[in-house]
Design an enzyme around this catalytic site. Structure first.
Site, PDB file in Angstrom:
ATOM      1  N   SER A 187       0.835  -1.193   0.000  1.00  6.93           N
ATOM      2  CA  SER A 187       0.000   0.000   0.000  1.00  6.93           C
ATOM      3  C   SER A 187       0.884   1.264   0.000  1.00  6.93           C
ATOM      4  O   SER A 187       1.670   1.462  -0.916  1.00  6.93           O
ATOM      5  CB  SER A 187      -0.959  -0.032   1.188  1.00  6.93           C
ATOM      6  OG  SER A 187      -1.961   0.944   1.066  1.00  6.93           O
ATOM      7  N   ASP A 263      -9.082  -6.503  -4.173  1.00 10.26           N
ATOM      8  CA  ASP A 263      -8.760  -5.276  -3.448  1.00 10.26           C
ATOM      9  C   ASP A 263      -9.843  -4.233  -3.723  1.00 10.26           C
ATOM     10  O   ASP A 263     -10.032  -3.807  -4.866  1.00 10.26           O
ATOM     11  CB  ASP A 263      -7.389  -4.766  -3.901  1.00 10.26           C
ATOM     12  CG  ASP A 263      -6.850  -3.634  -3.026  1.00 10.26           C
ATOM     13  OD1 ASP A 263      -7.659  -2.981  -2.342  1.00 10.26           O
ATOM     14  OD2 ASP A 263      -5.626  -3.410  -3.032  1.00 10.26           O
ATOM     15  N   HIS A 293      -7.209  -6.036  -0.068  1.00 13.17           N
ATOM     16  CA  HIS A 293      -6.132  -5.078   0.153  1.00 13.17           C
ATOM     17  C   HIS A 293      -5.241  -5.462   1.327  1.00 13.17           C
ATOM     18  O   HIS A 293      -4.029  -5.279   1.268  1.00 13.17           O
ATOM     19  CB  HIS A 293      -6.713  -3.682   0.392  1.00 13.17           C
ATOM     20  CG  HIS A 293      -5.675  -2.604   0.479  1.00 13.17           C
ATOM     21  ND1 HIS A 293      -4.979  -2.161  -0.613  1.00 13.17           N
ATOM     22  CD2 HIS A 293      -5.196  -1.887   1.539  1.00 13.17           C
ATOM     23  CE1 HIS A 293      -4.126  -1.220  -0.246  1.00 13.17           C
ATOM     24  NE2 HIS A 293      -4.230  -1.043   1.052  1.00 13.17           N
TER      25      HIS A 293
END
Length: 340
Positions: A187, A263, A293
């Protein structure tokens, strides 16, 4: 640890600032009239938008007590040392050094782990346990400035400075193979990794880089999470930019992209765009159906895919192992002497 997207600011200081701003507007309107007040109002809105962006992106306080309680590796039966890393701008980073047993510590890869935008590094221990036991790597976990027990305040410039300081720290250790340094980021951590890998100096220190469920830029994420019209906001108004899509084209180190196709925060098409624009001649895309995610690492085949990529890199011959183009240099020299 769950990463988060856009959230409303919760800082008391921001609320006081907003109240003060409106009070200033009222006083300004009383003395100078409508047009000047409208201009002032627009300027204040822009300033609030600009300075509130850090509160929208960085969430070191989620969940509660994340700034004072950091789970340690021994809670997951991982050996570790707690280390402090000084950055060039005098910030102290809190980090965990998790090494393989002494007999193989110097021969295995070392993975530098950068986490996402919420919580602290201790919330990622289950994933780190898997990396340690499945990939047999040494691991350095780093908490960004303003996260966990690290000092400072998070910012884009600060986080990329932290990454370079962590790489510099690993170069000072004598219990690892410096030619097998891996950067890993999930991320927000992926954006930090891409920035370091694109650096002409630091990129040369890496064996490879791995990014998981990361984004192309903050502006692109704002379009996805807020509204398509956000794309018309000038780029200079974004305090944090993280232009990963532009930087990735400058990367020449081997790159692995891991994308969870379920995600629902960072769209998988962003990972595909990063892969397509990557300047590395050796890159690979792993797409894992069912991976969301935050938990792509629990999908079957996750560690095996990373391990296969690393094994392929380790088996490549180094430049010194490549055979010479000429099999007998002395014959060539002898001919040159005769010709003379």
């Amino acid at each position: 640890m769950k990463e988060v997207g856009i959230a409303l600011p919760k800082s008391r200081g921001v609320g006081v600032g907003i109240v003060g701003a409106f009070l200033l507007i009222f006083i300004f309107y009383y003395f100078y009239g409508g047009y000047m007040t409208l201009t002032l109002f627009a300027v204040i809105l822009l300033l609030i938008f600009y300075h509130a962006q850090d509160l929208l992106l960085y969430h070191p306080d989620l969940p509660t007590n994340s700034r004072i309680y950091v789970p340690i590796p021994t809670m997951h039966n991982l050996p570790h040392l707690t280390v402090s890393i000084k950055t060039p701008d005098d910030v102290t980073l809190h980090a965990f050094w998790i090494s393989q047993p002494a007999e193989r510590c110097k021969s295995v890869p070392t993975l530098l782990y950068f986490h996402g935008n919420a919580g602290n590094m201790g919330h990622r221990m289950q994933n780190v346990w898997g990396i340690y036991h499945h990939l047999h790597c040494n691991i350095l976990m780093v908490e960004y400035r303003g996260y966990g027990l690290s000092t400072g305040v998070p910012s884009e410039r600060g986080l990329v400075t932290d990454a370079r300081a962590a790489i510099d720290y690993l170069q000072t250790r004598h219990d690892l193979d410096h030619s097998q340094l891996i950067l890993f980021g999930r991320s927000l951590g992926g954006a930090v990794v891409i920035d370091a890998a694109a650096d002409t100096v630091y990129g040369q220190k890496l064996m490879c880089a791995i990014v998981e469920n990361t984004f192309t830029s903050i502006r692109d994420m704002a379009v996805e999470l807020v509204h398509p019209t956000v794309k018309y906001i000038p780029n200079l108004l974004y305090k944090n930019k993280y232009h990963s899509l532009n930087k990735i084209s400058k990367c020449s180190v081997p790159f692995l992209f891991i994308s969870g196709l379920a995600d629902n925060l960072v769209p998988p098409h962003m990972m595909r765009a990063l892969y397509n624009n990557c300047g590395s001649e050796q890159k690979r895309m792993i797409e894992l159906p069912g991976g969301s995610h935050n938990d792509t690492w629990i999908v079957d085949g996750y560690y095996q895919s990373i391990g296969g990529f690393l094994l392929e890199l380790q088996q490549q011959p180094s430049p010194l192992q490549k055979p010479p183009e000429k099999s007998n240099v002395w014959i060539e020299l002898e001919h040159k002497i005769i010709d003379v």
